[in-house]
Design an enzyme around this catalytic site. Sequence first.
Site, PDB file in Angstrom:
ATOM      1  N   CYS A 115       0.832  -1.208   0.000  1.00 35.08           N
ATOM      2  CA  CYS A 115       0.000   0.000   0.000  1.00 35.08           C
ATOM      3  C   CYS A 115       0.869   1.262   0.000  1.00 35.08           C
ATOM      4  CB  CYS A 115      -0.903  -0.048   1.234  1.00 35.08           C
ATOM      5  SG  CYS A 115      -1.731   1.478   1.644  1.00 35.08           S
ATOM      6  N   CYS A 126       0.184   3.725   2.816  1.00 28.87           N
ATOM      7  CA  CYS A 126       0.661   3.130   4.072  1.00 28.87           C
ATOM      8  C   CYS A 126       2.155   3.381   4.234  1.00 28.87           C
ATOM      9  CB  CYS A 126       0.385   1.632   4.101  1.00 28.87           C
ATOM     10  SG  CYS A 126      -1.362   1.185   3.978  1.00 28.87           S
TER      11      CYS A 126
END
Length: 103
Positions: free
Chosen positions: A29, A32
């Site tokens: 991600c 993230c």
Amino acid sequence: MDIQNIAEFNEKVLNSDIPVLVDFYAEWCGPCKMMAPLVEELSREAKGFSVYKVNVDNVPEAADKFGVSSIPTFVVIKNGTEAARNIGAAPKQRLLELINKVI
């Protein structure tokens, strides 16, 4: 700081005596990864709360328990229950506001 399994999640997060900011994330991600240095900074500065990261691919039971369907998701957990949530990347001030609501 990284939770490895559901038993560790239960022990360190759900059974914590202080509020816990949980970063639900995944290695793949992009947002993230962008948030990782900020989460580490919050962990070092934490007073009156703890910070843990949960990889949703490695500990899906924890993500399921809190209905995490998008990442990153930040959940403040107090006394084993959700007290606040932010979905998506956020500035440090926003995450501190979530924590300060419950400590």
